[in-house]
Design a protein around this motif. Sequence first.
Motif, PDB file in Angstrom:
ATOM      1  N   PRO A  64       0.831  -1.204   0.000  1.00  0.00           N
ATOM      2  CA  PRO A  64       0.000   0.000   0.000  1.00  0.00           C
ATOM      3  C   PRO A  64       0.867   1.256   0.000  1.00  0.00           C
ATOM      4  O   PRO A  64       1.920   1.289   0.633  1.00  0.00           O
ATOM      5  CB  PRO A  64      -0.784  -0.098   1.312  1.00  0.00           C
ATOM      6  CG  PRO A  64       0.114  -0.867   2.230  1.00  0.00           C
ATOM      7  CD  PRO A  64       0.968  -1.770   1.367  1.00  0.00           C
ATOM      8  N   ASP A  65       0.429   2.289  -0.715  1.00  0.00           N
ATOM      9  CA  ASP A  65       1.214   3.526  -0.753  1.00  0.00           C
ATOM     10  C   ASP A  65       0.370   4.787  -1.005  1.00  0.00           C
ATOM     11  O   ASP A  65       0.580   5.809  -0.376  1.00  0.00           O
ATOM     12  CB  ASP A  65       2.344   3.432  -1.797  1.00  0.00           C
ATOM     13  CG  ASP A  65       1.850   3.132  -3.217  1.00  0.00           C
ATOM     14  OD1 ASP A  65       0.631   3.075  -3.440  1.00  0.00           O
ATOM     15  OD2 ASP A  65       2.704   2.948  -4.111  1.00  0.00           O
ATOM     16  N   HIS A  66      -0.648   4.692  -1.872  1.00  0.00           N
ATOM     17  CA  HIS A  66      -1.304   5.908  -2.355  1.00  0.00           C
ATOM     18  C   HIS A  66      -2.088   6.676  -1.291  1.00  0.00           C
ATOM     19  O   HIS A  66      -1.938   7.876  -1.170  1.00  0.00           O
ATOM     20  CB  HIS A  66      -2.250   5.590  -3.519  1.00  0.00           C
ATOM     21  CG  HIS A  66      -1.577   5.509  -4.849  1.00  0.00           C
ATOM     22  ND1 HIS A  66      -0.626   4.557  -5.136  1.00  0.00           N
ATOM     23  CD2 HIS A  66      -1.711   6.246  -5.962  1.00  0.00           C
ATOM     24  CE1 HIS A  66      -0.214   4.721  -6.386  1.00  0.00           C
ATOM     25  NE2 HIS A  66      -0.865   5.746  -6.907  1.00  0.00           N
ATOM     26  N   ALA A  90     -10.986   1.380   4.278  1.00  0.00           N
ATOM     27  CA  ALA A  90     -11.647   0.246   3.627  1.00  0.00           C
ATOM     28  C   ALA A  90     -10.833  -0.251   2.430  1.00  0.00           C
ATOM     29  O   ALA A  90     -10.708  -1.453   2.193  1.00  0.00           O
ATOM     30  CB  ALA A  90     -13.046   0.650   3.168  1.00  0.00           C
ATOM     31  N   GLN A  91     -10.244   0.702   1.690  1.00  0.00           N
ATOM     32  CA  GLN A  91      -9.461   0.320   0.519  1.00  0.00           C
ATOM     33  C   GLN A  91      -8.203  -0.453   0.939  1.00  0.00           C
ATOM     34  O   GLN A  91      -7.818  -1.435   0.312  1.00  0.00           O
ATOM     35  CB  GLN A  91      -9.072   1.586  -0.256  1.00  0.00           C
ATOM     36  CG  GLN A  91      -8.953   1.345  -1.740  1.00  0.00           C
ATOM     37  CD  GLN A  91      -8.778   2.631  -2.513  1.00  0.00           C
ATOM     38  OE1 GLN A  91      -8.003   3.496  -2.137  1.00  0.00           O
ATOM     39  NE2 GLN A  91      -9.493   2.763  -3.608  1.00  0.00           N
ATOM     40  N   LEU A  92      -7.608   0.020   2.020  1.00  0.00           N
ATOM     41  CA  LEU A  92      -6.415  -0.636   2.547  1.00  0.00           C
ATOM     42  C   LEU A  92      -6.741  -2.025   3.076  1.00  0.00           C
ATOM     43  O   LEU A  92      -6.011  -2.997   2.848  1.00  0.00           O
ATOM     44  CB  LEU A  92      -5.868   0.233   3.679  1.00  0.00           C
ATOM     45  CG  LEU A  92      -4.381   0.274   3.789  1.00  0.00           C
ATOM     46  CD1 LEU A  92      -3.774   0.945   2.577  1.00  0.00           C
ATOM     47  CD2 LEU A  92      -3.993   1.037   5.039  1.00  0.00           C
ATOM     48  N   ALA A  93      -7.882  -2.104   3.771  1.00  0.00           N
ATOM     49  CA  ALA A  93      -8.307  -3.393   4.323  1.00  0.00           C
ATOM     50  C   ALA A  93      -8.565  -4.383   3.189  1.00  0.00           C
ATOM     51  O   ALA A  93      -8.275  -5.577   3.314  1.00  0.00           O
ATOM     52  CB  ALA A  93      -9.563  -3.211   5.176  1.00  0.00           C
ATOM     53  N   ALA A  94      -9.081  -3.865   2.063  1.00  0.00           N
ATOM     54  CA  ALA A  94      -9.354  -4.744   0.919  1.00  0.00           C
ATOM     55  C   ALA A  94      -8.051  -5.366   0.404  1.00  0.00           C
ATOM     56  O   ALA A  94      -7.986  -6.564   0.132  1.00  0.00           O
ATOM     57  CB  ALA A  94     -10.057  -3.972  -0.193  1.00  0.00           C
ATOM     58  N   LEU A  95      -6.987  -4.558   0.308  1.00  0.00           N
ATOM     59  CA  LEU A  95      -5.711  -5.099  -0.181  1.00  0.00           C
ATOM     60  C   LEU A  95      -5.138  -6.092   0.827  1.00  0.00           C
ATOM     61  O   LEU A  95      -4.609  -7.143   0.447  1.00  0.00           O
ATOM     62  CB  LEU A  95      -4.701  -3.966  -0.435  1.00  0.00           C
ATOM     63  CG  LEU A  95      -3.364  -4.410  -1.045  1.00  0.00           C
ATOM     64  CD1 LEU A  95      -3.565  -5.063  -2.418  1.00  0.00           C
ATOM     65  CD2 LEU A  95      -2.392  -3.244  -1.169  1.00  0.00           C
ATOM     66  N   GLU A  96      -5.272  -5.732   2.091  1.00  0.00           N
ATOM     67  CA  GLU A  96      -4.758  -6.598   3.145  1.00  0.00           C
ATOM     68  C   GLU A  96      -5.459  -7.963   3.136  1.00  0.00           C
ATOM     69  O   GLU A  96      -4.876  -8.969   3.506  1.00  0.00           O
ATOM     70  CB  GLU A  96      -4.983  -5.912   4.503  1.00  0.00           C
ATOM     71  CG  GLU A  96      -3.738  -5.878   5.352  1.00  0.00           C
ATOM     72  CD  GLU A  96      -3.773  -4.747   6.367  1.00  0.00           C
ATOM     73  OE1 GLU A  96      -4.606  -4.815   7.287  1.00  0.00           O
ATOM     74  OE2 GLU A  96      -2.966  -3.808   6.222  1.00  0.00           O
TER      75      GLU A  96
END
Lengths: 478, 203
Positions: A64-66, A90-96
């Motif tokens: 994650p970075d953006h 939520a977006q970060l949790a999705a990648l995780e």
Amino acid sequence: MASKPRTLYEKIWDAHVVERQDDGTCLVYIDRHLVHEVTSPQAFEALRLAGRKVRRPDLTLAVPDHNLPTTARKAPDGSRLPIEDKQSAAQLAALERNAPSFGIDYIDAVAPEQGIVHVVGPEQGFSLPGATIVCGDSHTAAHGGIGALAFGIGTSEVEHVLATQTLLLRPSRTMEVRVEGELGPGVTPKDLILHIIGVIGTAGGTGHVIEYRGKVFERMSVEGRLTVCNMSIEGGARAGLIAPDDVVFDYLKGRPYAPSGEAWGKAVAWWRSLATDPGASFDKSVVIDAADVEPTVSWGTSPEDVVAIGGSVPSPESFSDPSKQEAARKSLDYMGLAPGTPLEEVEVENIFIGSCTNSRIEDLRAAAEILKGRKKAANVRWAIAVPGSGLVKLQAEEEGLDRIFTEAGFEWREPGCSACLAMNPDKVPPGERCASTSNRNFVGRQGPGSRTHLLSPAMAAAAAVTGRLTDVRKLMSE
Amino acid sequence: MDKVSTISGRAIPLGLKNVDTDVIIPAHWLKTVSREGLGKGAFETIRAAPGNPFDVEDFAGAPILIAGDNFGCGSSREHAAWAMLDMGLTAVIAPSFSDIFSGNAFKNGILAVELSQEQVDRLLEVAKEHPITIDLENQVVTTPFQDRFGFEIDPFRKHCLLNGLDEIGLTLERDETIETHEKQRAGSLPWLDAPRKHRREPA
């Protein structure tokens, strides 16, 4: 048998064509796929809905970075701090969730290796010369600095690569940007690429892959090469690359994902064979005299709107193309600049040192060298230094650069894309200027109404000290 | 993907050059995990200005946008294509497009039609009062007048659009060919496989 001389791009392309259709479209194999939180959730979701797997999780790396905030990520007790913005969280949790469920290596937000995907790839040795590298981000072009064919893709293509490890592409046209001579003192790779974009224009490389050639690049560090190739997309080229050589091999050797032992020797031998053959031809060629390149800044809202720091804001009438005149008028209105104003009289309230273009150790060193023993000017309201990765941050701290930044009045942040693109809390307020080492000066790029001046890390540091755009060479000779 | 053949209707005469992806959809709209609902943020900065062409009543629901050179330059965000679809746009006509945008448009069934600046200028004039038709099968843009502008399109893309083909599904059918390539690659460029594992579990 003597085969037709080929360019670096053509050699990498040929080695990766799985199949060529009658209409010229090629199925091309992808060696490395970098994934981040913003352009991947819809791709993973589509795979899930179609019941499809990731074909080669081993060739995929997620980080994650953006939209990750660059403020502290851990509480004093070591626990992870929550992200306030619900959508970002939520977006970060999705990648995780997506990375492990599809078997993909994931560098999480508090890992020391976390950072901007285009800093992490080469730093981890995940990006390699001669490889095809893609990521759902247009600045993937950066990895061309180590001699890879690297380009940004949209989310549908992210999904295509995840499912098939290939892309359907047509070969690009080839373009040579040859730089002759040497860069003067105080002139950096960032100045060079801004100058090049000023010459070729933002559509100059459309449909082409650029190869940067000339002694300047042979003498340039890997960090500098990554900076140059990074902004190829600002010149319209989806990819830009530089022939891999010992500078690159020394940089990659021993990195976590890089080949080792016998494989290393084989790899180096192949990488050496990739350089453009003598007599190979390019569809387009541009020659730049390095002596013409000065420390460069942008004045408008397109990366082609650049001028040497000693120059003035151009008047719209100075452009021959009527539509460019109109665009320049709009840009100047947005930027709040009057034609004829010397660039060095333009005051800045914000300084951003960071982004996938300029957040590597060499960039931080260059800025720190100017800032050492100095303080930011009183009119500079906000100055942040954002290392490109946790490892860059650690290295900088070992060298004491963090203290130089903080003593000069900068905030020393956690790694991420930060103020480059206004999708995390680091934003430039409406109507304010930012001297920024990032790559785009588009309308609203650093926040609604923000006014961006693109420049090098040393030039950003100089602007911090004087409170206005400044020729860094004046501070170097003091 | 839905089949695309003929697109007919009003065309928004924007005409601007270098419309970048941050203009099409600013980054703060990108914090979504869905493809839907991005139309609200489409062309936000342009639409903030009174009298902008997007908010002229005649162009409500227009399926076509007419722009200047280098449309879609900048970021790879497919959100730009999704935002345009969400506001009802299914075709863009411009003298040139950025490579990444034209790919993203195609994957979403948006026609990116390249015409000369002169032809685009004519359409910008016609579009103020009249509809425009794009016929993909015959590769031609027409107006209610005598205008008939042929355009080029990649034959593979045309085939996929006309037949509504799923590119991933097509490529998955080439599984054996891909596997053969992978085996060859494992022999000739072995270091490209199985890069050393980093960390599987978050720290």
